[in-house]
Scaffold this motif. Structure first.
Motif, PDB file in Angstrom:
ATOM      1  N   ARG A  15       0.829  -1.223   0.000  1.00 17.09           N
ATOM      2  CA  ARG A  15       0.000   0.000   0.000  1.00 17.09           C
ATOM      3  C   ARG A  15       0.855   1.262   0.000  1.00 17.09           C
ATOM      4  O   ARG A  15       0.534   2.223  -0.692  1.00 17.09           O
ATOM      5  CB  ARG A  15      -0.943  -0.002   1.195  1.00 17.09           C
ATOM      6  CG  ARG A  15      -2.084  -0.939   1.016  1.00 17.09           C
ATOM      7  CD  ARG A  15      -3.144  -0.715   2.060  1.00 17.09           C
ATOM      8  NE  ARG A  15      -4.258  -1.609   1.766  1.00 17.09           N
ATOM      9  CZ  ARG A  15      -4.992  -2.177   2.674  1.00 17.09           C
ATOM     10  NH1 ARG A  15      -4.774  -1.942   3.946  1.00 17.09           N
ATOM     11  NH2 ARG A  15      -5.969  -2.985   2.321  1.00 17.09           N
ATOM     12  N   ALA A  63       2.302   1.669  -3.444  1.00 17.08           N
ATOM     13  CA  ALA A  63       1.243   2.066  -4.371  1.00 17.08           C
ATOM     14  C   ALA A  63       0.915   3.553  -4.219  1.00 17.08           C
ATOM     15  O   ALA A  63       0.787   4.272  -5.218  1.00 17.08           O
ATOM     16  CB  ALA A  63      -0.006   1.218  -4.128  1.00 17.08           C
ATOM     17  N   LYS A  64       0.831   4.006  -2.981  1.00 16.24           N
ATOM     18  CA  LYS A  64       0.527   5.421  -2.728  1.00 16.24           C
ATOM     19  C   LYS A  64       1.645   6.317  -3.257  1.00 16.24           C
ATOM     20  O   LYS A  64       1.387   7.332  -3.902  1.00 16.24           O
ATOM     21  CB  LYS A  64       0.313   5.642  -1.230  1.00 16.24           C
ATOM     22  CG  LYS A  64      -0.159   7.022  -0.882  1.00 16.24           C
ATOM     23  CD  LYS A  64      -0.498   7.134   0.590  1.00 16.24           C
ATOM     24  CE  LYS A  64      -1.026   8.516   0.894  1.00 16.24           C
ATOM     25  NZ  LYS A  64      -1.432   8.655   2.283  1.00 16.24           N
ATOM     26  N   THR A  90      -2.614   1.513  -7.904  1.00 19.77           N
ATOM     27  CA  THR A  90      -3.367   0.762  -6.905  1.00 19.77           C
ATOM     28  C   THR A  90      -2.481  -0.319  -6.274  1.00 19.77           C
ATOM     29  O   THR A  90      -1.529  -0.802  -6.890  1.00 19.77           O
ATOM     30  CB  THR A  90      -4.608   0.087  -7.524  1.00 19.77           C
ATOM     31  OG1 THR A  90      -4.173  -0.899  -8.458  1.00 19.77           O
ATOM     32  CG2 THR A  90      -5.513   1.107  -8.199  1.00 19.77           C
ATOM     33  N   SER A 129      -3.412  -3.334  -5.680  1.00 21.24           N
ATOM     34  CA  SER A 129      -3.582  -4.589  -6.417  1.00 21.24           C
ATOM     35  C   SER A 129      -2.698  -4.610  -7.660  1.00 21.24           C
ATOM     36  O   SER A 129      -2.211  -5.664  -8.057  1.00 21.24           O
ATOM     37  CB  SER A 129      -5.051  -4.816  -6.786  1.00 21.24           C
ATOM     38  OG  SER A 129      -5.490  -3.859  -7.723  1.00 21.24           O
ATOM     39  N   HIS A 130      -2.471  -3.456  -8.247  1.00 18.33           N
ATOM     40  CA  HIS A 130      -1.576  -3.343  -9.405  1.00 18.33           C
ATOM     41  C   HIS A 130      -0.159  -3.780  -9.004  1.00 18.33           C
ATOM     42  O   HIS A 130       0.458  -4.605  -9.685  1.00 18.33           O
ATOM     43  CB  HIS A 130      -1.583  -1.884  -9.889  1.00 18.33           C
ATOM     44  CG  HIS A 130      -0.989  -1.672 -11.228  1.00 18.33           C
ATOM     45  ND1 HIS A 130      -1.673  -1.901 -12.387  1.00 18.33           N
ATOM     46  CD2 HIS A 130       0.237  -1.232 -11.585  1.00 18.33           C
ATOM     47  CE1 HIS A 130      -0.903  -1.617 -13.414  1.00 18.33           C
ATOM     48  NE2 HIS A 130       0.270  -1.207 -12.960  1.00 18.33           N
ATOM     49  N   ASN A 162       3.268   4.730 -15.447  1.00 19.25           N
ATOM     50  CA  ASN A 162       3.118   3.943 -14.208  1.00 19.25           C
ATOM     51  C   ASN A 162       4.407   3.211 -13.868  1.00 19.25           C
ATOM     52  O   ASN A 162       4.819   3.163 -12.710  1.00 19.25           O
ATOM     53  CB  ASN A 162       1.973   2.938 -14.323  1.00 19.25           C
ATOM     54  CG  ASN A 162       0.619   3.576 -14.138  1.00 19.25           C
ATOM     55  OD1 ASN A 162       0.510   4.721 -13.721  1.00 19.25           O
ATOM     56  ND2 ASN A 162      -0.423   2.839 -14.457  1.00 19.25           N
TER      57      ASN A 162
END
Length: 155
Positions: A38, A41-42, A47, A49-50, A68
């Protein structure tokens, strides 16, 4: 087929070419930095999940957007060169000139990088025989002094 080389997992594809398992490298770097999925991702703006699917190899790397991918690499302090095929040769000059080289919290300019390359080249090209050692040392010393002057000017 999978094998471990210098602590990095590599995959051998159907053509026998060795490629790095980027998801595994990404996961190890995330863990080294102490990031949760997390948190990464942040920081990367994607995300969780990505990230999880990329690390697990459940998402095709060819389907990830360049922006990305760069965001994830930046968040992990990884250079895009980790994506280069294993065994691909690069000259030292190309590596230094195309990379951000930092010494003592100071980013080296292109001019300083070229001077550094001159020092390295001089070291490799001197004869270093008993009858040439003094001349060789003088040549290397001159290149080092030139490098130091360039560093002083940029300080």
């Amino acid at each position: 087929m999978e094998r471990e080389t210098r602590g990095e997992k590599e995959m051998v594809d159907k053509d026998g070419k060795i490629t790095r398992n980027i998801g595994e490298l990404m996961k190890r770097q995330r863990e080294r930095k102490g990031y949760s999925i997390r948190t990464l991702a942040k920081r990367a703006g994607v995300t969780a999940s990505h990230i999880s699917r990329l690390e697990a190899g459940k998402r095709e790397w060819s389907g990830i957007s360049v922006s990305n991918l760069l965001s994830i690499l930046r968040a992990l302090d990884l250079d895009i060169t980790i994506l280069a095929p294993v065994g691909e040769s690069r000259t030292l000059q190309n590596t230094i000139l195309s990379s951000e080289v930092v010494i003592g919290n100071k980013k080296l300019s292109e001019d300083v990088k070229m001077a550094l390359l001159d020092v390295i080249e001089a070291i490799f090209h001197v004869e270093w025989k008993s009858e040439t050692k003094l001349f060789d040392l003088a040549e290397i010393g001159y290149k080092i002094e030139w490098l130091r002057e360039k560093l002083k000017r940029e300080a």
